[in-house]
Design a protein around this motif. Structure first.
Motif, PDB file in Angstrom:
ATOM      1  N   SER A  33       0.845  -1.183   0.000  1.00  0.00           N
ATOM      2  CA  SER A  33       0.000   0.000   0.000  1.00  0.00           C
ATOM      3  C   SER A  33       0.880   1.233   0.000  1.00  0.00           C
ATOM      4  CB  SER A  33      -0.895   0.025   1.239  1.00  0.00           C
ATOM      5  OG  SER A  33      -1.789  -1.048   1.217  1.00  0.00           O
ATOM      6  N   PHE A  34       0.399   2.267  -0.645  1.00  0.00           N
ATOM      7  CA  PHE A  34       1.100   3.542  -0.690  1.00  0.00           C
ATOM      8  C   PHE A  34       0.189   4.597  -0.097  1.00  0.00           C
ATOM      9  CE2 PHE A  34       2.773   0.870  -4.026  1.00  0.00           C
ATOM     10  CZ  PHE A  34       4.148   1.006  -3.855  1.00  0.00           C
ATOM     11  N   TYR A  35       0.760   5.439   0.747  1.00  0.00           N
ATOM     12  CA  TYR A  35      -0.003   6.464   1.444  1.00  0.00           C
ATOM     13  C   TYR A  35       0.504   7.839   1.055  1.00  0.00           C
ATOM     14  CZ  TYR A  35      -1.368   2.555   4.409  1.00  0.00           C
ATOM     15  OH  TYR A  35      -1.852   1.358   4.863  1.00  0.00           O
ATOM     16  N   LEU A  36      -0.411   8.779   0.977  1.00  0.00           N
ATOM     17  CA  LEU A  36      -0.060  10.170   0.791  1.00  0.00           C
ATOM     18  C   LEU A  36       0.020  10.767   2.190  1.00  0.00           C
ATOM     19  CD1 LEU A  36       0.370  12.350  -1.328  1.00  0.00           C
ATOM     20  CD2 LEU A  36      -2.067  12.782  -1.294  1.00  0.00           C
ATOM     21  N   ALA A  37       1.226  11.140   2.614  1.00  0.00           N
ATOM     22  CA  ALA A  37       1.451  11.627   3.974  1.00  0.00           C
ATOM     23  C   ALA A  37       1.856  13.093   3.935  1.00  0.00           C
ATOM     24  CB  ALA A  37       2.527  10.808   4.665  1.00  0.00           C
ATOM     25  N   ASP A  39       3.380  16.371   6.128  1.00  0.00           N
ATOM     26  CA  ASP A  39       4.077  16.864   7.314  1.00  0.00           C
ATOM     27  C   ASP A  39       3.241  18.023   7.858  1.00  0.00           C
ATOM     28  OD1 ASP A  39       5.747  18.058   9.201  1.00  0.00           O
ATOM     29  OD2 ASP A  39       7.551  17.601   8.054  1.00  0.00           O
ATOM     30  N   THR A  40       2.809  17.921   9.107  1.00  0.00           N
ATOM     31  CA  THR A  40       1.897  18.916   9.670  1.00  0.00           C
ATOM     32  C   THR A  40       2.558  20.269   9.902  1.00  0.00           C
ATOM     33  OG1 THR A  40       2.328  18.051  11.881  1.00  0.00           O
ATOM     34  CG2 THR A  40       0.380  17.228  10.743  1.00  0.00           C
ATOM     35  N   SER A  41       3.875  20.333   9.994  1.00  0.00           N
ATOM     36  CA  SER A  41       4.535  21.624  10.233  1.00  0.00           C
ATOM     37  C   SER A  41       4.815  22.372   8.929  1.00  0.00           C
ATOM     38  CB  SER A  41       5.821  21.432  11.031  1.00  0.00           C
ATOM     39  OG  SER A  41       6.712  20.622  10.308  1.00  0.00           O
ATOM     40  N   THR A  42       5.221  21.659   7.870  1.00  0.00           N
ATOM     41  CA  THR A  42       5.555  22.318   6.600  1.00  0.00           C
ATOM     42  C   THR A  42       4.444  22.215   5.565  1.00  0.00           C
ATOM     43  OG1 THR A  42       6.577  20.323   5.699  1.00  0.00           O
ATOM     44  CG2 THR A  42       8.005  21.850   6.921  1.00  0.00           C
ATOM     45  N   LEU A  43       3.469  21.332   5.807  1.00  0.00           N
ATOM     46  CA  LEU A  43       2.349  21.057   4.890  1.00  0.00           C
ATOM     47  C   LEU A  43       2.798  20.462   3.558  1.00  0.00           C
ATOM     48  CD1 LEU A  43       0.038  24.130   5.510  1.00  0.00           C
ATOM     49  CD2 LEU A  43      -0.020  21.906   6.610  1.00  0.00           C
ATOM     50  N   LYS A  44       4.021  19.944   3.497  1.00  0.00           N
ATOM     51  CA  LYS A  44       4.506  19.265   2.297  1.00  0.00           C
ATOM     52  C   LYS A  44       4.092  17.801   2.353  1.00  0.00           C
ATOM     53  CE  LYS A  44       8.179  22.318   1.137  1.00  0.00           C
ATOM     54  NZ  LYS A  44       9.341  22.458   0.310  1.00  0.00           N
ATOM     55  N   GLU A  49       5.404   4.169   1.966  1.00  0.00           N
ATOM     56  CA  GLU A  49       4.897   2.794   1.874  1.00  0.00           C
ATOM     57  C   GLU A  49       4.342   2.283   3.193  1.00  0.00           C
ATOM     58  OE1 GLU A  49       7.445  -0.008  -0.071  1.00  0.00           O
ATOM     59  OE2 GLU A  49       8.116   1.480  -1.510  1.00  0.00           O
ATOM     60  N   ALA A  50       4.712   2.910   4.296  1.00  0.00           N
ATOM     61  CA  ALA A  50       4.203   2.492   5.605  1.00  0.00           C
ATOM     62  C   ALA A  50       3.326   3.610   6.154  1.00  0.00           C
ATOM     63  CB  ALA A  50       5.348   2.221   6.557  1.00  0.00           C
ATOM     64  N   GLN A  51       2.213   3.225   6.749  1.00  0.00           N
ATOM     65  CA  GLN A  51       1.313   4.223   7.309  1.00  0.00           C
ATOM     66  C   GLN A  51       2.008   4.926   8.477  1.00  0.00           C
ATOM     67  OE1 GLN A  51      -2.455   2.663   8.523  1.00  0.00           O
ATOM     68  NE2 GLN A  51      -3.374   4.675   8.676  1.00  0.00           N
ATOM     69  N   PRO A  52       1.987   6.261   8.488  1.00  0.00           N
ATOM     70  CA  PRO A  52       2.636   6.991   9.583  1.00  0.00           C
ATOM     71  C   PRO A  52       2.043   6.622  10.941  1.00  0.00           C
ATOM     72  CG  PRO A  52       2.093   8.476   7.794  1.00  0.00           C
ATOM     73  CD  PRO A  52       1.444   7.165   7.484  1.00  0.00           C
ATOM     74  N   ALA A  53       2.886   6.557  11.947  1.00  0.00           N
ATOM     75  CA  ALA A  53       2.444   6.188  13.293  1.00  0.00           C
ATOM     76  C   ALA A  53       1.636   7.327  13.907  1.00  0.00           C
ATOM     77  CB  ALA A  53       3.651   5.892  14.170  1.00  0.00           C
ATOM     78  N   ALA A  54       0.733   6.955  14.783  1.00  0.00           N
ATOM     79  CA  ALA A  54      -0.074   7.950  15.483  1.00  0.00           C
ATOM     80  C   ALA A  54       0.839   8.780  16.379  1.00  0.00           C
ATOM     81  CB  ALA A  54      -1.149   7.258  16.314  1.00  0.00           C
ATOM     82  N   GLY A  55       0.590  10.080  16.406  1.00  0.00           N
ATOM     83  CA  GLY A  55       1.391  10.955  17.239  1.00  0.00           C
ATOM     84  C   GLY A  55       2.625  11.505  16.552  1.00  0.00           C
ATOM     85  N   SER A  57       4.627  13.579  13.322  1.00  0.00           N
ATOM     86  CA  SER A  57       4.357  14.855  12.655  1.00  0.00           C
ATOM     87  C   SER A  57       3.771  14.658  11.262  1.00  0.00           C
ATOM     88  CB  SER A  57       5.649  15.668  12.561  1.00  0.00           C
ATOM     89  OG  SER A  57       6.566  14.995  11.721  1.00  0.00           O
ATOM     90  N   MET A  58       3.557  13.424  10.863  1.00  0.00           N
ATOM     91  CA  MET A  58       2.986  13.114   9.557  1.00  0.00           C
ATOM     92  C   MET A  58       1.550  12.643   9.734  1.00  0.00           C
ATOM     93  SD  MET A  58       5.522  13.661   7.465  1.00  0.00           S
ATOM     94  CE  MET A  58       5.335  12.803   5.946  1.00  0.00           C
ATOM     95  N   LYS A  59       0.665  13.048   8.810  1.00  0.00           N
ATOM     96  CA  LYS A  59      -0.707  12.546   8.821  1.00  0.00           C
ATOM     97  C   LYS A  59      -1.056  12.042   7.433  1.00  0.00           C
ATOM     98  CE  LYS A  59      -3.290  16.737   7.736  1.00  0.00           C
ATOM     99  NZ  LYS A  59      -4.358  17.630   8.108  1.00  0.00           N
ATOM    100  N   VAL A  60      -1.929  11.051   7.385  1.00  0.00           N
ATOM    101  CA  VAL A  60      -2.339  10.444   6.126  1.00  0.00           C
ATOM    102  C   VAL A  60      -3.411  11.320   5.488  1.00  0.00           C
ATOM    103  CG1 VAL A  60      -3.417   8.434   5.061  1.00  0.00           C
ATOM    104  CG2 VAL A  60      -1.781   8.131   6.901  1.00  0.00           C
ATOM    105  N   ILE A  61      -3.253  11.572   4.203  1.00  0.00           N
ATOM    106  CA  ILE A  61      -4.244  12.310   3.433  1.00  0.00           C
ATOM    107  C   ILE A  61      -4.974  11.285   2.563  1.00  0.00           C
ATOM    108  CG2 ILE A  61      -4.614  14.110   1.701  1.00  0.00           C
ATOM    109  CD1 ILE A  61      -3.430  15.240   4.223  1.00  0.00           C
TER     110      ILE A  61
END
Length: 83
Positions: A33-37, A39-44, A49-55, A57-61
């Motif tokens: 699986s591929f995720y669009l992640a 970065d909550t600070s830079t918004l980039k 390939e791995a889902q970002p961990a909870a907590g 600075s990355m969130k899944v879009i």
């Protein structure tokens, strides 16, 4: 003669399922699986390939993508990612 016929039918009945063809199975592995992640600070955004961990600075879009090409298409179409 009747016993022999009954015995042969029983052998065939119990062995037939073991001779059936099975489809190939992947044991212990999930399909990639591929995720669009984002970065909550830079918004980039980036494709991971791995889902970002909870907590982190990355969130899944959006949802997971089956192929990298579909994830790249989603990255290009996403309006929340900084360019």
């Amino acid at each position: 003669m009747k016993r022999l016929l009954v015995a042969m039918v029983a052998i065939v009945a119990f062995s037939a399922p073991s001779l059936a063809a099975e489809t190939a199975k992947t044991v212990g592995q999930a399909p990639p699986s591929f995720y669009l992640a984002q970065d909550t600070s830079t918004l980039k955004c980036q494709i991971v390939e791995a889902q970002p961990a909870a907590g982190s600075s990355m969130k899944v879009i959006g949802a997971a993508h089956a192929t990298k090409a579909s994830a790249e298409t989603a990255l290009k179409a996403d309006k929340t990612c900084a360019k």
